[in-house]
Scaffold this motif. Structure first.
Motif, PDB file in Angstrom:
ATOM      1  N   THR A 183       0.826  -1.180   0.000  1.00 64.87           N
ATOM      2  CA  THR A 183       0.000   0.000   0.000  1.00 64.87           C
ATOM      3  C   THR A 183       0.866   1.238   0.000  1.00 64.87           C
ATOM      4  O   THR A 183       0.381   2.330   0.215  1.00 64.87           O
ATOM      5  N   GLY A 184       2.145   1.109  -0.252  1.00 62.79           N
ATOM      6  CA  GLY A 184       3.060   2.215  -0.361  1.00 62.79           C
ATOM      7  C   GLY A 184       3.648   2.265  -1.733  1.00 62.79           C
ATOM      8  O   GLY A 184       3.299   1.496  -2.613  1.00 62.79           O
ATOM      9  N   ALA A 185       4.599   3.188  -1.969  1.00 67.27           N
ATOM     10  CA  ALA A 185       5.077   3.439  -3.316  1.00 67.27           C
ATOM     11  C   ALA A 185       6.301   2.618  -3.679  1.00 67.27           C
ATOM     12  O   ALA A 185       6.737   2.657  -4.818  1.00 67.27           O
ATOM     13  N   THR A 186       6.886   1.864  -2.744  1.00 68.96           N
ATOM     14  CA  THR A 186       8.077   1.082  -3.047  1.00 68.96           C
ATOM     15  C   THR A 186       7.918  -0.328  -2.541  1.00 68.96           C
ATOM     16  O   THR A 186       7.084  -0.622  -1.681  1.00 68.96           O
ATOM     17  N   ALA A 187       8.750  -1.240  -3.081  1.00 66.14           N
ATOM     18  CA  ALA A 187       8.687  -2.632  -2.646  1.00 66.14           C
ATOM     19  C   ALA A 187       9.056  -2.760  -1.176  1.00 66.14           C
ATOM     20  O   ALA A 187       8.495  -3.581  -0.446  1.00 66.14           O
ATOM     21  N   ALA A 188      10.026  -1.939  -0.711  1.00 71.19           N
ATOM     22  CA  ALA A 188      10.420  -2.005   0.697  1.00 71.19           C
ATOM     23  C   ALA A 188       9.252  -1.619   1.601  1.00 71.19           C
ATOM     24  O   ALA A 188       9.005  -2.258   2.627  1.00 71.19           O
ATOM     25  N   GLU A 189       8.533  -0.564   1.203  1.00 71.25           N
ATOM     26  CA  GLU A 189       7.365  -0.184   1.990  1.00 71.25           C
ATOM     27  C   GLU A 189       6.311  -1.276   1.932  1.00 71.25           C
ATOM     28  O   GLU A 189       5.612  -1.527   2.910  1.00 71.25           O
ATOM     29  N   ALA A 190       6.199  -1.929   0.780  1.00 74.93           N
ATOM     30  CA  ALA A 190       5.217  -3.001   0.644  1.00 74.93           C
ATOM     31  C   ALA A 190       5.458  -4.094   1.660  1.00 74.93           C
ATOM     32  O   ALA A 190       4.520  -4.675   2.207  1.00 74.93           O
ATOM     33  N   GLU A 191       6.737  -4.404   1.919  1.00 70.63           N
ATOM     34  CA  GLU A 191       7.054  -5.458   2.863  1.00 70.63           C
ATOM     35  C   GLU A 191       6.606  -5.104   4.270  1.00 70.63           C
ATOM     36  O   GLU A 191       6.373  -5.979   5.089  1.00 70.63           O
ATOM     37  N   ARG A 192       6.483  -3.811   4.560  1.00 72.21           N
ATOM     38  CA  ARG A 192       6.160  -3.402   5.922  1.00 72.21           C
ATOM     39  C   ARG A 192       4.670  -3.168   6.122  1.00 72.21           C
ATOM     40  O   ARG A 192       4.235  -2.879   7.227  1.00 72.21           O
ATOM     41  N   ARG A 193       3.908  -3.241   5.036  1.00 69.04           N
ATOM     42  CA  ARG A 193       2.478  -2.984   5.153  1.00 69.04           C
ATOM     43  C   ARG A 193       1.704  -4.287   5.015  1.00 69.04           C
ATOM     44  O   ARG A 193       2.235  -5.304   4.585  1.00 69.04           O
ATOM     45  N   HIS A 194       0.435  -4.252   5.355  1.00 69.42           N
ATOM     46  CA  HIS A 194      -0.339  -5.477   5.410  1.00 69.42           C
ATOM     47  C   HIS A 194      -1.680  -5.294   4.714  1.00 69.42           C
ATOM     48  O   HIS A 194      -2.229  -4.205   4.652  1.00 69.42           O
ATOM     49  N   LEU A 195      -2.196  -6.423   4.218  1.00 73.46           N
ATOM     50  CA  LEU A 195      -3.512  -6.411   3.612  1.00 73.46           C
ATOM     51  C   LEU A 195      -4.583  -6.219   4.683  1.00 73.46           C
ATOM     52  O   LEU A 195      -4.352  -6.474   5.856  1.00 73.46           O
ATOM     53  N   PRO A 196      -5.777  -5.752   4.260  1.00 75.79           N
ATOM     54  CA  PRO A 196      -6.852  -5.564   5.241  1.00 75.79           C
ATOM     55  C   PRO A 196      -7.336  -6.881   5.801  1.00 75.79           C
ATOM     56  O   PRO A 196      -6.984  -7.960   5.327  1.00 75.79           O
ATOM     57  N   GLY A 197      -8.164  -6.815   6.829  1.00 74.45           N
ATOM     58  CA  GLY A 197      -8.722  -8.019   7.427  1.00 74.45           C
ATOM     59  C   GLY A 197     -10.134  -7.780   7.915  1.00 74.45           C
ATOM     60  O   GLY A 197     -10.481  -6.682   8.343  1.00 74.45           O
ATOM     61  N   TRP A 198     -10.966  -8.830   7.848  1.00 75.23           N
ATOM     62  CA  TRP A 198     -12.330  -8.755   8.350  1.00 75.23           C
ATOM     63  C   TRP A 198     -12.368  -9.123   9.830  1.00 75.23           C
ATOM     64  O   TRP A 198     -11.714 -10.065  10.251  1.00 75.23           O
ATOM     65  N   GLU A 199     -13.160  -8.400  10.600  1.00 75.87           N
ATOM     66  CA  GLU A 199     -13.421  -8.744  11.988  1.00 75.87           C
ATOM     67  C   GLU A 199     -14.873  -9.166  12.108  1.00 75.87           C
ATOM     68  O   GLU A 199     -15.786  -8.369  11.886  1.00 75.87           O
ATOM     69  N   LEU A 200     -15.092 -10.440  12.456  1.00 75.29           N
ATOM     70  CA  LEU A 200     -16.445 -10.970  12.553  1.00 75.29           C
ATOM     71  C   LEU A 200     -17.222 -10.298  13.690  1.00 75.29           C
ATOM     72  O   LEU A 200     -16.677 -10.008  14.756  1.00 75.29           O
ATOM     73  N   LYS A 201     -18.500 -10.058  13.425  1.00 77.47           N
ATOM     74  CA  LYS A 201     -19.417  -9.500  14.411  1.00 77.47           C
ATOM     75  C   LYS A 201     -20.510 -10.532  14.687  1.00 77.47           C
ATOM     76  O   LYS A 201     -21.077 -11.113  13.759  1.00 77.47           O
ATOM     77  N   ASP A 202     -20.797 -10.793  15.933  1.00 71.30           N
ATOM     78  CA  ASP A 202     -21.783 -11.811  16.300  1.00 71.30           C
ATOM     79  C   ASP A 202     -23.187 -11.249  16.114  1.00 71.30           C
ATOM     80  O   ASP A 202     -23.625 -10.366  16.850  1.00 71.30           O
ATOM     81  N   THR A 203     -23.904 -11.779  15.109  1.00 75.82           N
ATOM     82  CA  THR A 203     -25.261 -11.309  14.852  1.00 75.82           C
ATOM     83  C   THR A 203     -26.311 -12.092  15.621  1.00 75.82           C
ATOM     84  O   THR A 203     -27.459 -11.645  15.725  1.00 75.82           O
ATOM     85  N   GLY A 204     -25.953 -13.278  16.109  1.00 78.41           N
ATOM     86  CA  GLY A 204     -26.926 -14.118  16.776  1.00 78.41           C
ATOM     87  C   GLY A 204     -27.890 -14.803  15.825  1.00 78.41           C
ATOM     88  O   GLY A 204     -28.878 -15.401  16.255  1.00 78.41           O
ATOM     89  N   SER A 205     -27.612 -14.742  14.523  1.00 78.47           N
ATOM     90  CA  SER A 205     -28.496 -15.320  13.513  1.00 78.47           C
ATOM     91  C   SER A 205     -27.778 -16.433  12.773  1.00 78.47           C
ATOM     92  O   SER A 205     -26.548 -16.435  12.662  1.00 78.47           O
TER      93      SER A 205
END
Length: 372
Positions: free
Chosen positions: A38-60
């Motif tokens: 998510t940065g402009a260089t490969a080195a920055e790419a190594e230090r950044r991370h992809l997004p992630g989902w956080e589950l929410k309990d719907t009770g359904s």
């Protein structure tokens, strides 16, 4: 999955995506399922991370194929068993606001017109296709449409900017897709004349998999996606559904289980399409495409998602980043749909994002998650 340099097509694209993900708290934090640039260089790419989902309990335990995000705090979800859920606290708690007497219905699409107003669509042949509206956060619902044509089968609903004008899409009736229109925010509906609709192909249908087979942008542009016929097409209207033009998407079809399942447009010109073959284990090559001219021409993704995807949404405040979801996982693009990269293996059917940096996903067994 490490993505060295693959996301640095342009510094502008990467920096825009980085700004959005930083705002979401996704850059520089703990890795969820891999790393991505998510940065402009490969080195920055190594230090950044992809997004992630956080589950929410719907009770359904309902399968939630309808989803409408209002903000990072407020979201609506709908699905099997006549289920409609609503949260106002970011998913920490959910209120069951299902309309009474609808347990036999499948609410495959929901469109929020505000924090307290929403329209839901149930799918199916004949009278199973219905539309309901609420203005009091789901405390009460009014049925505003019930299909009376035995050959009609409504799949999706969308509203234009401003919320007064909207459309609903049915599979072909007498050889042409059928369009339902409202000009009073879903309080009443009428079937539009079909003389401006191109003929359907043999086997043509829309997929009611995520509430995203019919989408809109601005005050007059709408698109819907097809499958099942010889080719998977995307049809575009610039006049709120009165006339339509068709274009081939490049996503494989030729089978009742294959085609385009979801669309997303960030403006009247730039759009994404995802799909494939929904049958578990079947390959889905070329399962994504993009357009830069309002859907007249579609270009297959150079690196598509690895499997069938049923939902897609642009991330807000960047012209380059978007999410796609399906039963086998989620993917992200940082180059406007040219390449897609997996970041989560959880099962989701649909995804929606808001301008307030709230992105949500929903799917089977009551699964709802927020991008964190």
């Amino acid at each position: 999955m490490t993505l060295r340099g693959t996301l640095s097509r342009t510094a502008a694209a990467c920096l825009a995506a980085a700004a959005v993900l930083t705002g979401l708290g996704l850059a520089g934090g703990p890795a969820h399922a891999g790393t991505g640039a998510t940065g402009a260089t490969a080195a920055e790419a190594e230090r950044r991370h992809l997004p992630g989902w956080e589950l929410k309990d719907t009770g359904s335990q309902a399968r939630l194929r309808g989803l409408s995000a209002v903000s990072r705090d407020v979201a609506w979800a709908s699905g099997s068993g006549g289920t409609v859920l609503r949260t106002t606290d970011g998913g920490r708690s959910w209120r069951d606001v299902s309309p009474p007497g609808t347990a036999a219905l499948e609410f495959r699409d929901i469109e929020a017109l505000g924090a307290r107003s929403a329209v839901i669509l149930s799918i199916g042949p004949g009278e199973d296709s219905r539309i309901y509206r609420t203005d009091d956060a789901g405390a009460t619902w009014t049925e505003t449409f019930r299909n009376d044509h035995p050959d009609a089968f409504y799949d999706c609903v969308t509203f234009f900017a401003g919320g007064r004008h909207g459309l609903a899409l049915s599979d072909p009736v007498d050889g042409r897709f059928r369009i339902l229109s409202t000009s009073d925010a879903g309080r009443s509906w009428r079937v539009l004349p079909d003389d401006g609709m191109p003929p359907a192909q043999p086997g043509d249908a829309a997929f009611a998999a995520s509430g995203q087979c019919l989408v809109s942008a601005g005050r007059s542009d709408a698109w819907f996606a097809t499958g099942g016929g010889a080719t998977a097409r995307v049809l575009h209207s610039a006049d709120r559904g009165r006339t339509w033009t068709a274009a081939e998407s490049g996503i494989p079809a030729g089978d009742p289980a294959r085609g385009v399942f979801a669309l997303a447009f960030r403006d009247a010109r730039h759009g994404l399409a995802v799909g494939g073959d929904y049958r578990p284990g079947n390959p889905s090559p070329d399962a994504a495409a993009r357009t830069r001219d309002g859907g007249a021409v579609w270009t297959p993704a150079r690196k598509p998602p690895p499997a069938y995807r049923s939902g897609v949404a642009w991330l807000p405040h960047t012209p380059f980043a978007a999410l796609a979801v399906g039963p086998t996982g989620s993917d992200v693009t940082f180059d406007a749909g040219r390449t897609w990269h997996g970041f989560d293996s959880g099962s989701y059917d649909t995804v929606d994002c808001t301008a307030g940096l709230g992105c949500w996903a929903a799917g089977e067994q009551g699964r709802v998650a927020r991008l964190e």
